[in-house]
Design a protein around this motif. Structure first.
Motif, PDB file in Angstrom:
ATOM      1  N   GLN A 146       0.808  -1.223   0.000  1.00 45.42           N
ATOM      2  CA  GLN A 146       0.000   0.000   0.000  1.00 45.42           C
ATOM      3  C   GLN A 146       0.843   1.276   0.000  1.00 45.42           C
ATOM      4  OE1 GLN A 146      -3.014   0.133   3.090  1.00 45.42           O
ATOM      5  NE2 GLN A 146      -3.149   2.350   3.025  1.00 45.42           N
ATOM      6  N   HIS A 147       1.985   1.254   0.655  1.00 48.86           N
ATOM      7  CA  HIS A 147       2.748   2.487   0.847  1.00 48.86           C
ATOM      8  C   HIS A 147       4.025   2.543   0.007  1.00 48.86           C
ATOM      9  CE1 HIS A 147       0.291   2.011   4.561  1.00 48.86           C
ATOM     10  NE2 HIS A 147       0.051   3.279   4.317  1.00 48.86           N
ATOM     11  N   ASN A 148       4.058   1.778  -1.065  1.00 48.41           N
ATOM     12  CA  ASN A 148       5.238   1.800  -1.931  1.00 48.41           C
ATOM     13  C   ASN A 148       5.592   3.219  -2.376  1.00 48.41           C
ATOM     14  OD1 ASN A 148       5.903  -0.916  -1.946  1.00 48.41           O
ATOM     15  ND2 ASN A 148       4.745  -1.407  -3.793  1.00 48.41           N
ATOM     16  N   ASP A 149       4.635   3.920  -2.966  1.00 48.01           N
ATOM     17  CA  ASP A 149       4.905   5.248  -3.496  1.00 48.01           C
ATOM     18  C   ASP A 149       5.310   6.208  -2.377  1.00 48.01           C
ATOM     19  OD1 ASP A 149       3.995   3.944  -5.722  1.00 48.01           O
ATOM     20  OD2 ASP A 149       2.516   5.459  -6.284  1.00 48.01           O
ATOM     21  N   GLU A 150       4.619   6.114  -1.252  1.00 47.67           N
ATOM     22  CA  GLU A 150       4.877   7.029  -0.142  1.00 47.67           C
ATOM     23  C   GLU A 150       6.280   6.850   0.426  1.00 47.67           C
ATOM     24  OE1 GLU A 150       1.702   7.464   2.804  1.00 47.67           O
ATOM     25  OE2 GLU A 150       3.195   7.047   4.362  1.00 47.67           O
ATOM     26  N   VAL A 151       6.656   5.615   0.746  1.00 45.08           N
ATOM     27  CA  VAL A 151       7.955   5.364   1.376  1.00 45.08           C
ATOM     28  C   VAL A 151       9.102   5.592   0.399  1.00 45.08           C
ATOM     29  CG1 VAL A 151       9.409   3.610   2.461  1.00 45.08           C
ATOM     30  CG2 VAL A 151       6.996   3.787   3.090  1.00 45.08           C
ATOM     31  N   LEU A 152       8.952   5.097  -0.835  1.00 49.04           N
ATOM     32  CA  LEU A 152      10.018   5.296  -1.815  1.00 49.04           C
ATOM     33  C   LEU A 152      10.170   6.770  -2.159  1.00 49.04           C
ATOM     34  CD1 LEU A 152       9.437   2.230  -4.164  1.00 49.04           C
ATOM     35  CD2 LEU A 152      11.171   2.507  -2.394  1.00 49.04           C
ATOM     36  N   GLY A 153       9.067   7.501  -2.146  1.00 44.68           N
ATOM     37  CA  GLY A 153       9.151   8.946  -2.357  1.00 44.68           C
ATOM     38  C   GLY A 153       9.942   9.624  -1.256  1.00 44.68           C
ATOM     39  N   GLU A 154       9.757   9.164  -0.020  1.00 41.52           N
ATOM     40  CA  GLU A 154      10.516   9.721   1.101  1.00 41.52           C
ATOM     41  C   GLU A 154      12.016   9.479   0.946  1.00 41.52           C
ATOM     42  OE1 GLU A 154       8.878   7.946   4.592  1.00 41.52           O
ATOM     43  OE2 GLU A 154       6.959   9.010   4.437  1.00 41.52           O
ATOM     44  N   LEU A 155      12.365   8.397   0.249  1.00 43.75           N
ATOM     45  CA  LEU A 155      13.774   8.086   0.021  1.00 43.75           C
ATOM     46  C   LEU A 155      14.353   8.852  -1.163  1.00 43.75           C
ATOM     47  CD1 LEU A 155      13.757   4.203   0.575  1.00 43.75           C
ATOM     48  CD2 LEU A 155      14.493   5.985   2.179  1.00 43.75           C
ATOM     49  N   GLY A 156      13.523   9.649  -1.843  1.00 44.77           N
ATOM     50  CA  GLY A 156      14.008  10.482  -2.929  1.00 44.77           C
ATOM     51  C   GLY A 156      13.774   9.945  -4.323  1.00 44.77           C
ATOM     52  N   TYR A 157      13.064   8.832  -4.436  1.00 46.03           N
ATOM     53  CA  TYR A 157      12.797   8.272  -5.765  1.00 46.03           C
ATOM     54  C   TYR A 157      11.636   9.022  -6.419  1.00 46.03           C
ATOM     55  CZ  TYR A 157      15.819   4.383  -4.411  1.00 46.03           C
ATOM     56  OH  TYR A 157      16.894   3.633  -4.010  1.00 46.03           O
ATOM     57  N   SER A 158      11.754   9.218  -7.713  1.00 43.96           N
ATOM     58  CA  SER A 158      10.721   9.933  -8.464  1.00 43.96           C
ATOM     59  C   SER A 158       9.595   8.991  -8.854  1.00 43.96           C
ATOM     60  CB  SER A 158      11.330  10.543  -9.724  1.00 43.96           C
ATOM     61  OG  SER A 158      11.727   9.513 -10.625  1.00 43.96           O
TER      62      SER A 158
END
Length: 395
Positions: free
Chosen positions: A370-382
């Protein structure tokens, strides 16, 4: 004030029960728990539990029990890019918990020695059946297999029917609870020393601790604890049939047994020593068996408890959960209107209360990834990076 673990990030790469339950306990106390699952192999608990529809939806009650307050992402750690993403996540974390076969993460280059280079203050906890060392380290097991291995199953049951496994997965939950204690201790130690820690949790070790007094007794006298059913060393601390069900009496010590025989108007059975009680066990048991049949279990419980004699009728789980005492403790949390789940569901929280800023559920159990986009976004991934990871089966 803030809850104890607010600001602490935990990477939860665990499945089934003991490891997830440990992370859940810290999540209740404010930790940011990020659950990592293989995109091709979800946590086994997602399809286990009492509701088949939820099992098929990947939200089984086995998962719901310990999924609150977690964010869920998927990472294929068999790929180099998946491992790179995890290492980037590790750099932001305080704790990593895993419960795969000993040696599996080392083979992937994700063992403690490697990850501490990225984050020297990392607390790295491994949960397994037998521990990270020893001749059985590579063997696998579940709760009921450890019950068999440890000796706890051999002492459970009656003299006629044994061995019998414990009804609940008590060793799994005890391992999770002990694991939460170990993680808390490691975090406290790090506050004092500034150093990370390697935590090695073995289900077999926990099973032995659950039998601590029996272990000490056997190592002293070499006497195997035998299955005795509801029969206890003292007749005044046993289960008896009543007019309508079973009653467990807990007049264990000399003071309590004196009180019991007094309120039952049998002063002739009061003993001065435990040796006297042992010698007269059969007569005491016979007397209590006859007396207990004269009232219902509920009547006896009320009568004895009012006179400060420990006693309880044997309840079903439904009866226990309906007890107003549980409602007064705040042990359970009811989830309402959770996306993807029809109706409400209720989960246990922590087995303690704080005067303030204690255990609390903030978010419902997450859907798979569920939180793939959210967590990876926090790591700086576009967004384009994340889309590429998804198409390449990295997440």
């Amino acid at each position: 004030m803030a809850r104890p673990f607010e600001g602490i990030r935990i990477i939860d790469i665990t499945h089934v029960l003991a490891g997830p339950f440990a992370a859940y306990q810290l999540g209740l106390m404010g930790a940011d728990v990020i659950k990592v699952e293989d995109p091709n192999d979800p946590d086994q608990s997602r399809d286990s539990g009492s509701d088949n529809d939820l099992n098929h939806a990947g939200m089984g009650t086995g998962f719901l029990t310990q999924g609150s307050n977690k964010r869920a992402i998927t990472l294929n750690l068999k790929t180099e890019r998946g491992r790179e993403i995890l290492k980037k996540l590790v750099a932001t974390a305080d704790v990593l918990v895993e419960n795969y076969r000993p040696g599996a993460f080392e083979a992937l280059g994700l063992g403690y020695d490697e990850l501490r280079k990225i984050n020297p203050k990392l607390i790295y906890a491994s949960f397994s059946a037998f521990g990270q060392g020893g001749p059985k380290r590579v063997r696998t097991a579940y709760d009921h297999v450890i019950q068999s291995t440890s000796g706890i199953m051999a002492m459970t049951g009656t003299p006629e029917v044994n061995p019998v496994k414990i009804g609940a997965p008590a060793i799994d939950y005890a391992t999770g609870t002990m694991g939460a204690y170990a993680l808390s201790a490691a975090l406290f130690q790090r506050e004092r020393t500034g150093q990370g820690q390697r935590v090695d949790m073995a289900m077999l070790d926990v099973a032995m601790i659950l039998m601590a007094s029996h272990v000490t007794g056997f190592l002293r006298n070499g006497k195997h604890p035998k299955p005795s059913g509801n029969r206890m060393p003292h007749a005044t601390s046993m289960a008896y049939k009543t007019a309508d069900g079973m009653l467990m009496i807990g007049a264990s010590n000399l003071r309590q047994q004196k009180r019991l025989w007094t309120v039952l108007e049998r002063p002739d059975l009061i003993k001065r020593t435990n040796d006297e009680r042992d010698a007269d066990h059969a007569r005491e048991e016979q007397a209590l068996a006859a007396i207990m049949l004269t009232r219902t279990a509920a009547e006896w419980e009320e009568y004895l408890q009012e006179r400060h004699v420990p006693a309880s009728r044997v309840r079903t789980m439904g009866e226990a959960l309906a007890d107003p005492q549980l409602a007064s403790r705040g042990l359970l949390h009811k989830h309402e209107n959770v996306p993807g789940i029809e109706g409400s569901f209720t989960v246990p929280m922590a087995a303690f209360k704080f005067g303030h800023d204690g255990p609390r559920v903030d978010r419902p159990p997450p859907r798979f990834g569920q939180h793939n986009d959210e967590v990876l976004g926090e790591l700086g991934y576009s967004d384009s990076d994340i889309a590429g990871f998804r198409s390449a089966n990295i997440i």
